[in-house]
Design a protein around this motif. Structure first.
Motif, PDB file in Angstrom:
ATOM      1  N   THR A 102      76.793  -3.147  54.909  1.00  0.00           N
ATOM      2  CA  THR A 102      77.660  -4.042  55.683  1.00  0.00           C
ATOM      3  C   THR A 102      77.670  -5.059  55.833  1.00  0.00           C
ATOM      4  O   THR A 102      78.719  -5.839  55.352  1.00  0.00           O
ATOM      5  CB  THR A 102      77.078  -4.075  57.361  1.00  0.00           C
ATOM      6  OG1 THR A 102      76.825  -2.128  57.455  1.00  0.00           O
ATOM      7  CG2 THR A 102      77.884  -3.950  58.068  1.00  0.00           C
TER       8      THR A 102
ATOM      9  N   SER B 147      79.493  -1.768  63.033  1.00  0.00           N
ATOM     10  CA  SER B 147      78.886  -1.471  62.371  1.00  0.00           C
ATOM     11  C   SER B 147      77.363  -1.957  62.230  1.00  0.00           C
ATOM     12  O   SER B 147      76.569  -0.930  62.235  1.00  0.00           O
ATOM     13  CB  SER B 147      79.684  -1.246  61.286  1.00  0.00           C
ATOM     14  OG  SER B 147      80.732   0.216  60.894  1.00  0.00           O
TER      15      SER B 147
ATOM     16  N   HIS C  78      75.413   7.963  61.079  1.00  0.00           N
ATOM     17  CA  HIS C  78      76.297   6.990  61.613  1.00  0.00           C
ATOM     18  C   HIS C  78      77.746   7.722  61.070  1.00  0.00           C
ATOM     19  O   HIS C  78      78.554   7.260  61.770  1.00  0.00           O
ATOM     20  CB  HIS C  78      75.769   5.754  60.738  1.00  0.00           C
ATOM     21  CG  HIS C  78      76.601   6.004  59.345  1.00  0.00           C
ATOM     22  ND1 HIS C  78      75.292   6.147  58.537  1.00  0.00           N
ATOM     23  CD2 HIS C  78      77.490   4.934  58.956  1.00  0.00           C
ATOM     24  CE1 HIS C  78      75.726   6.271  56.851  1.00  0.00           C
ATOM     25  NE2 HIS C  78      76.762   5.597  57.498  1.00  0.00           N
TER      26      HIS C  78
ATOM     27  N   LEU D 152      80.844   6.217  63.365  1.00  0.00           N
ATOM     28  CA  LEU D 152      81.491   4.901  62.868  1.00  0.00           C
ATOM     29  C   LEU D 152      82.769   4.815  61.485  1.00  0.00           C
ATOM     30  O   LEU D 152      82.929   6.426  61.125  1.00  0.00           O
ATOM     31  CB  LEU D 152      80.346   3.971  61.846  1.00  0.00           C
ATOM     32  CG  LEU D 152      79.398   3.807  63.075  1.00  0.00           C
ATOM     33  CD1 LEU D 152      78.548   2.621  62.206  1.00  0.00           C
ATOM     34  CD2 LEU D 152      79.792   2.468  63.857  1.00  0.00           C
TER      35      LEU D 152
END
Length: 776
Positions: free
Chosen positions: A251, A345, A130, A134
């Motif tokens: 997150t 995200s 990721h 991101l």
């Protein structure tokens, strides 16, 4: 083997406090110890302090310490049910979790989990890809400590491993990456006498296919052996899902912190808006403020109250305008960057989870596609709500700026000052200002179109003349930060093409392809809805893995006496070591104050284990023992490495006037191979009947023994640093020994010099303790 006779005194120190626990890092020069006040102190071999962590709550005790292998991360379990991960290098708390209404018995980091990255043509999510797509999370401003919550920081980085949390109630929790709940066991369901239950130790096997639990069941000491077929067959799949879940949890924490920053910034904006303009609005009857300002704007006439308002200086008005503009800019920045990118995200990670859920061969028992899709749709709804809030903030900021510019223009006009050209309002701005002034105090009919349910208690109602109100409808933003339905939903644009298509197409609301947009929910409610859907994803693997634990064997290690109990019969010491070279798990546990049992469980599928019992009494072939080696009792034991078991003993009886002493035994495990018994992992194995005990004096020679002057009560070892540390009976003196020292002189001479050094050291410590007592 490293004989005890080759040990050398490195040094001792009076700690100045009572030490309750000590733990060496396996491979790093770090020693952690716990004080009586619940503080955790970390120091190096040269006694230099590295970090100090105070107790989280006064009166809370530390129950357990565990170092993460090859890292400076320390797990600490407290008596109030809190488990904290401490970053020793940065002297910060990485994360923490509290298990309510329970006491922590033990925390333990497993070894690194190794598994193939590719299996059956499928590549598991072994790396964090990721980061290629991101952006890094935006740094957030400092949060008010009163608003700060737990689990503020990400999980510790590094190789995957389990963190096992054992509670005194018998519940065992397995966490991957020290953050993701992976499975749990309630040990009280596997004992015959839950009312006489106590858990001592829980470990996961070196190949991660079994769980060992050392418990007391009534009057028996048992080793419970659990198998988990799901954990064994789908290890790589579990790691892939857990890694994504860890990022989802991270997150979630970031979204919570951003929301806290939003609330803090919004409070600052409210304070800015609570100024002279607000005082003017509160002093007027409801409805007159909007009419008077509208009259001033259109006809140029003002009432006495408005004229009094306009007496403020140009500098004061500009200060108010700049403060409001700065507050709205900070709000917009928090929503546009951190919150917006966090929602993206989260959608990325949930989309990856959804992709895994559609491969049932690898993930059927861990993920459900329906739950993953529902969580992804909830995340999409949250993203729409973030965009909606951003528009509301933008509208309110523009209204505030337009009103303050008009008010400044009016003050200059009425005072007959020169007005710059850039301050003149355009035709569109004049129309927008008129609409703004009309909407400052809405009519009663405007609020009765859509009545809220009675149970909400948050329905829109006209404020009374006594209530605090502002010239601006700031609640259109503040309502999004409350856990209640919106009283002023976002207005629908009749010219918006997508909204028109959505209204005309009934099937879109029932389809999983489209993201629903509930305009009645606030941002907090939409976030909770998303988190609840995510919790369903996180609960599924935990439920499946927990249900897969099966008790394969109960091994009775010891019988506690009920009639005429022995002295120190409740004494128990234990240690665990995963022997990678021999492919087995090794346990050492005391079954009395003079006897210990060593168990070796093979990782092979033959379900065999070996048992060796050793005691400290003289055996039938023991030669005449010196007084120092006779009448010893075990006080602690630890695996130094896969070849040596370190046993700390102390004398039970000694002549009058002779100071008691301790003895450290470095027991070679290779010498026990011919003295062990082999057993099958049956449903019930009673080792008290089948295992024969042998004298340690018949197995080891005198080079395995090392006399220590004074009484020691606790032991800590580190084969990586080649040191052994003992704690005195006063719990104020730590003594460190080097274990692998080249032998260049006579053993007996070294023994005498060692004892003399130890006596001198102990005498100095005793003098220091007496001095402390005199001061007290």
């Amino acid at each position: 083997m490293t004989p005890a006779s080759r040990m050398k005194l490195f040094g001792g120190r009076h700690m100045g406090c009572i030490v309750e626990r000590i733990e060496w890092n396996k491979n790093m020069d770090l020693l952690a110890y716990v004080t009586e006040k619940g503080e955790v102190v970390v120091q190096r071999l040269n006694w230099k302090k590295v970090a100090t962590f105070p107790t989280p709550v006064e009166g809370v005790k530390v129950r357990s310490l565990s170092w993460q292998l090859d890292d400076s991360v320390l797990a600490v379990g407290y008596s109030n049910g809190k488990v904290a991960l401490l970053d020793v290098e940065n002297e910060t708390v990485i994360s923490s979790v509290i298990y309510d209404d329970d006491d922590v018995r033990q925390v333990y980091f497993s070894g690194t989990i190794d598994c193939p990255e590719t299996l059956g043509g499928h590549t598991f999510n072994a790396n964090d890809k990721h980061k290629l797509f991101l952006p890094k999370p935006w740094p957030l401003p400092a949060i008010d400590p009163s608003l700060r919550t737990l689990e503020q920081k990400p999980f510790p980085e590094g190789s995957p491993r389990f963190l096992i949390v054992v509670l005194c109630s018998g519940k065992v929790h397995l966490l991957l990456f020290a953050a993701v709940q992976t499975g749990s066991i309630d040990l009280t369901q596997y004992v015959l006498h839950p009312e006489q239950f106590e858990v001592f130790d829980v470990k996961i096997s070196g190949d991660f296919n079994a769980i060992y639990a050392l418990v007391r069941d009534g009057q028996q000491l048992k080793m419970l052996h659990f198998r988990n077929q799901l954990l064994q067959d789908f290890k790589a799949s579990i790691l892939g899902v857990a890694r994504l879940c860890a990022h989802i949890l991270e997150t979630k924490n970031y979204i919570n912190r951003t929301e806290q920053c939003l609330k803090e910034t919004w409070e600052a904006v409210q304070l800015v808006m609570d100024n002279r303009l607000t005082n003017y609005a509160n002093a007027q009857a409801y409805g007159s403020t909007s009419a008077d300002l509208l009259e001033l704007h259109i006809f140029g006439f003002s009432t006495l109250e408005v004229e009094e308002l306009l007496t403020m200086s140009e500098r004061e008005l500009k200060k108010i305008a700049k403060s409001a503009e700065r507050g709205f800019r900070d709000l917009h920045a928090l929503v546009f960057k951190p919150l917006n990118e966090a929602a993206i995200s989260m959608f990325y990670f949930l989309n990856a989870i959804t992709g895994l859920a559609r491969m049932p061969h690898f993930y059927e028992s861990l993920l459900l596609p329906e739950m993953a899709v529902e969580a992804m749709r909830a995340c999409g709804s949250f993203y729409l709500k973030v965009f909606e809030l951003r528009e509301r903030i933008h509208t309110l900021a523009n209204d505030s700026k337009l009103f303050h510019n008009w008010l400044l223009f009016t003050i200059l006009r009425l005072s007959h000052q020169e007005i710059p050209d850039e301050m003149l309002l355009s035709k569109e701005e004049n129309a927008a200002l008129a609409d703004l002034l009309c909407s400052m105090e809405p009519d009663s009919d405007d609020s009765s179109d859509d009545k809220a349910e009675p149970e909400l208690g948050e329905a829109f109602s006209l404020p009374s003349s006594r209530s605090t109100r502002s010239l601006f409808n700031i609640d259109q933003v503040g309502q999004y930060l409350k856990n209640a339905f919106l009283t002023q939903p976002h207005p629908v644009d009749p010219n918006h093409l997508w909204d028109e298509i959505e209204r005309e197409s009934n099937y879109m609301g029932a389809s999983n392809v489209f993201v629903p947009h509930d305009k009645k929910l606030s941002l907090v409610q939409q976030r909770e809805k998303m988190f609840n859907a995510i919790d369903g994803i996180l609960y599924r693997p935990t439920e499946s893995i927990s249900a897969s634990f099966k008790l394969s064997s109960s091994i009775i290690c010891r019988e506690f006496r009920t009639v005429e109990p022995e002295k120190d019969q409740d004494f128990l010491a234990f240690s665990y070591h995963a022997n990678d070279s021999a492919k087995c798990d090794m346990f050492a546990v005391t079954i009395s104050c003079e006897e210990a049992m060593i168990l070796q469980f093979s990782w092979a599928e033959d379900c065999l284990f070996r048992c060796t019992r050793v005691h400290l009494k003289p055996g039938p072939f023991t030669q005449l023992l010196d007084e120092e080696y006779n009448n010893l009792r075990i006080v602690d034991l630890k695996f130094y490495n896969e070849s040596i078991l370190s046993v700390l003993t102390q004398s039970m009886s000694y002549p009058k006037g002779v100071r008691p002493h301790s003895c450290l035994i470095q027991l070679s495990l290779s010498e026990l191979e011919n003295h062990c018994s082999r057993h099958h992992l049956a449903a019930l194995v009673n080792l008290t009947d089948v295992a024969e005990s042998r004298s340690i004096h018949d197995i080891s020679d005198k080079t395995a023994f090392k006399l220590l002057d004074g009484v020691c009560t606790m032991l800590a070892v580190s084969s990586g640093r080649r040191v052994v540390t003992v704690l005195s009976d006063s719990k104020r003196k730590l003594t460190i020994f080097e274990t692998e020292v080249e032998e260049t002189y006579d053993t007996d001479a070294f023994q005498g010099s060692f004892l003399q050094i130890s006596r001198d050291q102990n005498a100095s410590i005793s003098d220091a303790e007496q001095l402390d007592s005199a001061r007290l």
